[in-house]
Design an enzyme around this catalytic site. Sequence first.
Site, PDB file in Angstrom:
ATOM      1  N   CYS A   2     -23.031 -43.302   0.529  1.00 55.18           N
ATOM      2  CA  CYS A   2     -23.839 -43.892  -0.551  1.00 55.18           C
ATOM      3  C   CYS A   2     -25.106 -44.502   0.056  1.00 55.18           C
ATOM      4  CB  CYS A   2     -23.053 -44.996  -1.235  1.00 55.18           C
ATOM      5  SG  CYS A   2     -21.492 -44.453  -1.890  1.00 55.18           S
ATOM      6  N   ARG A  27     -29.212 -38.547   2.292  1.00 58.66           N
ATOM      7  CA  ARG A  27     -27.832 -38.913   2.668  1.00 58.66           C
ATOM      8  C   ARG A  27     -26.810 -38.158   1.819  1.00 58.66           C
ATOM      9  NH1 ARG A  27     -27.781 -44.104   5.136  1.00 58.66           N
ATOM     10  NH2 ARG A  27     -25.823 -44.707   4.199  1.00 58.66           N
ATOM     11  N   TRP A  75     -22.082 -41.452  -3.191  1.00 62.26           N
ATOM     12  CA  TRP A  75     -21.370 -40.309  -2.597  1.00 62.26           C
ATOM     13  C   TRP A  75     -19.902 -40.626  -2.860  1.00 62.26           C
ATOM     14  CZ3 TRP A  75     -22.109 -35.667  -0.142  1.00 62.26           C
ATOM     15  CH2 TRP A  75     -21.059 -35.170   0.594  1.00 62.26           C
ATOM     16  N   ASN A 101     -21.678 -49.545  -0.530  1.00 66.92           N
ATOM     17  CA  ASN A 101     -21.518 -48.325   0.265  1.00 66.92           C
ATOM     18  C   ASN A 101     -20.339 -48.568   1.190  1.00 66.92           C
ATOM     19  OD1 ASN A 101     -21.687 -46.038   1.816  1.00 66.92           O
ATOM     20  ND2 ASN A 101     -23.332 -46.838   3.116  1.00 66.92           N
ATOM     21  N   GLY A 102     -19.279 -47.780   1.038  1.00 65.90           N
ATOM     22  CA  GLY A 102     -18.126 -47.953   1.927  1.00 65.90           C
ATOM     23  C   GLY A 102     -16.834 -47.646   1.188  1.00 65.90           C
ATOM     24  N   GLU A 488     -14.590 -21.370  17.405  1.00 63.78           N
ATOM     25  CA  GLU A 488     -15.552 -22.320  16.815  1.00 63.78           C
ATOM     26  C   GLU A 488     -16.721 -22.556  17.754  1.00 63.78           C
ATOM     27  OE1 GLU A 488     -16.260 -23.463  14.114  1.00 63.78           O
ATOM     28  OE2 GLU A 488     -17.456 -25.252  14.472  1.00 63.78           O
ATOM     29  N   LYS A 492     -20.634 -21.840  16.839  1.00 67.26           N
ATOM     30  CA  LYS A 492     -21.697 -22.842  16.979  1.00 67.26           C
ATOM     31  C   LYS A 492     -22.869 -22.259  17.761  1.00 67.26           C
ATOM     32  CE  LYS A 492     -20.990 -25.259  14.459  1.00 67.26           C
ATOM     33  NZ  LYS A 492     -19.881 -24.746  13.763  1.00 67.26           N
ATOM     34  N   GLU A 495     -24.747 -19.246  15.868  1.00 70.44           N
ATOM     35  CA  GLU A 495     -25.444 -19.520  14.597  1.00 70.44           C
ATOM     36  C   GLU A 495     -26.679 -20.397  14.776  1.00 70.44           C
ATOM     37  OE1 GLU A 495     -23.549 -21.759  11.490  1.00 70.44           O
ATOM     38  OE2 GLU A 495     -22.315 -22.855  12.888  1.00 70.44           O
ATOM     39  N   HIS A 511      -7.193  -6.950  27.610  1.00 68.55           N
ATOM     40  CA  HIS A 511      -7.068  -5.859  26.618  1.00 68.55           C
ATOM     41  C   HIS A 511      -8.442  -5.326  26.214  1.00 68.55           C
ATOM     42  CE1 HIS A 511      -2.801  -6.634  26.269  1.00 68.55           C
ATOM     43  NE2 HIS A 511      -3.098  -7.914  26.232  1.00 68.55           N
ATOM     44  N   LYS A 610     -26.514 -23.837   4.004  1.00 75.32           N
ATOM     45  CA  LYS A 610     -25.456 -24.827   4.272  1.00 75.32           C
ATOM     46  C   LYS A 610     -24.206 -24.510   3.456  1.00 75.32           C
ATOM     47  CE  LYS A 610     -23.306 -28.296   5.906  1.00 75.32           C
ATOM     48  NZ  LYS A 610     -22.704 -28.100   7.253  1.00 75.32           N
TER      49      LYS A 610
HETATM   50  C1  AGP Z   1     -20.280 -23.346  10.136  1.00 72.49           C
HETATM   51  O1  AGP Z   1     -21.067 -23.992  11.132  1.00 72.49           O
HETATM   52  C2  AGP Z   1     -21.134 -22.631   9.116  1.00 72.49           C
HETATM   53  N1  AGP Z   1     -22.112 -23.475   8.567  1.00 72.49           N
HETATM   54  C3  AGP Z   1     -20.296 -21.867   8.100  1.00 72.49           C
HETATM   55  O2  AGP Z   1     -19.451 -20.995   8.821  1.00 72.49           O
HETATM   56  C4  AGP Z   1     -19.384 -22.715   7.168  1.00 72.49           C
HETATM   57  O3  AGP Z   1     -18.350 -23.306   7.903  1.00 72.49           O
HETATM   58  C5  AGP Z   1     -18.788 -21.764   6.115  1.00 72.49           C
HETATM   59  O4  AGP Z   1     -19.840 -21.234   5.345  1.00 72.49           O
HETATM   60  C6  AGP Z   1     -17.773 -22.449   5.188  1.00 72.49           C
HETATM   61  O5  AGP Z   1     -18.411 -23.463   4.465  1.00 72.49           O
HETATM   62  P1  AGP Z   1     -17.497 -24.512   3.655  1.00 72.49           P
HETATM   63  O6  AGP Z   1     -16.675 -25.239   4.661  1.00 72.49           O
HETATM   64  O7  AGP Z   1     -18.485 -25.401   2.966  1.00 72.49           O
HETATM   65  O8  AGP Z   1     -16.652 -23.725   2.698  1.00 72.49           O
END
Ligand code: AGP
Length: 615
Positions: A2, A27, A75, A101-102, A488, A492, A495, A511, A610
Amino acid sequence: MCGIVGYLGHREAFDVIVKGLQRLEYRGYDSAGLMLFDGDQVTVSKTKGKVFDLKERAENANAIHGNLGIGHTRWATHGVPNDVNSHPHLSNSKRLALVHNGIIENYQSLKTTLEQRGYTFSSDTDTEVLVNLIEEIQQKEQVKLAKAVRLALNQVVGAYAIVVFDIEQPDRLVTARMGSPLAIGVGEKEYFIASDASPFIAYTSNAIYLEDGEMAVIARDQEVEVRKIKSNKEVDPFIVELELSLEEIEKGGYDHFMLKEIYEQPKAIQDTFRGRLLSDQGLIKMAGVEQHLNTFIEAKRIIIAACGTSWHAGLVGEYIFETYLRIPVEVEYASEFRYRDPVIGPGDVLIAISQSGETADTLAAIKLAKSKGAFVFGICNVVGSSIARETHAGAYTHAGPEIGVASTKAFTTQITLLTLIALKLSQAKESLSHSEIKHLTKALEAVPAKVQEVLELDAHIKAIAEAYFRAENSLYLGRGYNFPVALEGALKLKEISYIHAEGYPAAEMKHGPIALIDEQMPVFVIATRKGHYEKVVSNIQEIKSRKAKIIAIVTKGDQEVAALADHCIEIPEIEESLTPILTTIPLQLLAYYIAIMRGCNVDQPRNLAKSVTVE
Ligand code: AGP
């Protein structure tokens, strides 16, 4: 998180607060509100939606007058986003107005006591409980606002940054903080209060940052008075001259949102188990799970559906759930699951994981599972999101808004929440002993401090990034709980730096992928002491014999891998099932620094959004 804004001075408070709330939009929020006092009466405007909608609503109601006001962007953590749950919240007598906020952990018990004393509540928020607690103390103890706020906060458990107004003391605002940020802007015969300096930096660069456990009274024609909430001891306010740009303030002084969010992980993890993990009593409180305990523990199997980083968290969840619960778990890419006419039906449980709560494929997978009679549980970071509303039940990670496209704190808080759920279910299923559960809850409680310890390796990790940012390919290897972390880590890197990176189970090298290994291929290996350590060491030896550079994440004090690898990153000892939360941190920082060194746009990488709300 928030956002809060307060103003007391000679300007039109409406303009200051609306502009201030707009500064805090970064935010993330789902609703907004404000209260103004024009010297005679209080007006309150609040709405689900954006600050723009709030501004329109207040203007249409002509509720825009006064030189004192408080404002809020919400939020949601308790109670879905709607007008009623938006702040400011008024006390029953309408005498007090408060923004917060909290998270107040003990709000339920406080609410019950207040209800027994005749108080009523119109919202589902913890904040409305606080404003009425302050009023109850004021009336019972016959004390003024500042003392009532202090006495009330000494009954509160949780995190807060608050601003409170009392129409019977209209020349002042009282503010306080514990666990949530708060800044006071000191101008010429005017004061500002805000979650950070961005709402007032245009008016003054003089700021007082309250410390946790401090409160302040700002009043017309008076100096700011700061006191300790517990002891009431007066504190000399320390005024700093800010030299930050607006953009730097929004990023909390970090260069990018991604780095800020990497560093927010100790707090995000803490907030995710705050109020849920009562380790002294060996208890886990999760209403969304408690209401469906038998559905979970009698499930024929659990299917986890997600995308991207959330899918990697789901893979960690598979290891956790099968280890703790001995229930079969399958992890599915939501995009595949939704189209392959899967065999799923009554008796199955589908857990959907999504930071945004808006990923189209995950939402479609949920609808398909529901149509076939399965029970669907959601793990989201955005309260009131489409997925949160579509599932039969769910739980929220309290990571706060994740703005960087590359998901970081969402991953570690998703694993935290999956661990809490598995512990909760193992208690009901009695698949773990009481002492095992107590041990694991204590281990989970210690995670934020250990994450902080890993973050302190930043400079060492940045130096390693220097050596590899020109690579064109890379491999990430892990076993067991850390196989998903290898995936993961590779995601990172690829991407945000656009380097081709692949994650593999370490044993898979022979393999096929080992054919790729040469001195041009940096290999990142997770080789922590717990879990198949000797096997990973032999994989490292295979890689070394093919002249690849090896960057290993090891347990502090490791000598064996240190003798083999070109670089080692030592992380603290931790319970095996919790290692992914720690081992992912160095890989987040490596990806971040490599991307920066390659001149990439870390927060908005090319081609990415995002939240993937379309197929
Ligand atoms: C991860 O760094 C990416 N931004 C992407 O893979 C993301 O995790 C994926 O699109 C899933 O998004 P969500 O968790 O909002 O469903």
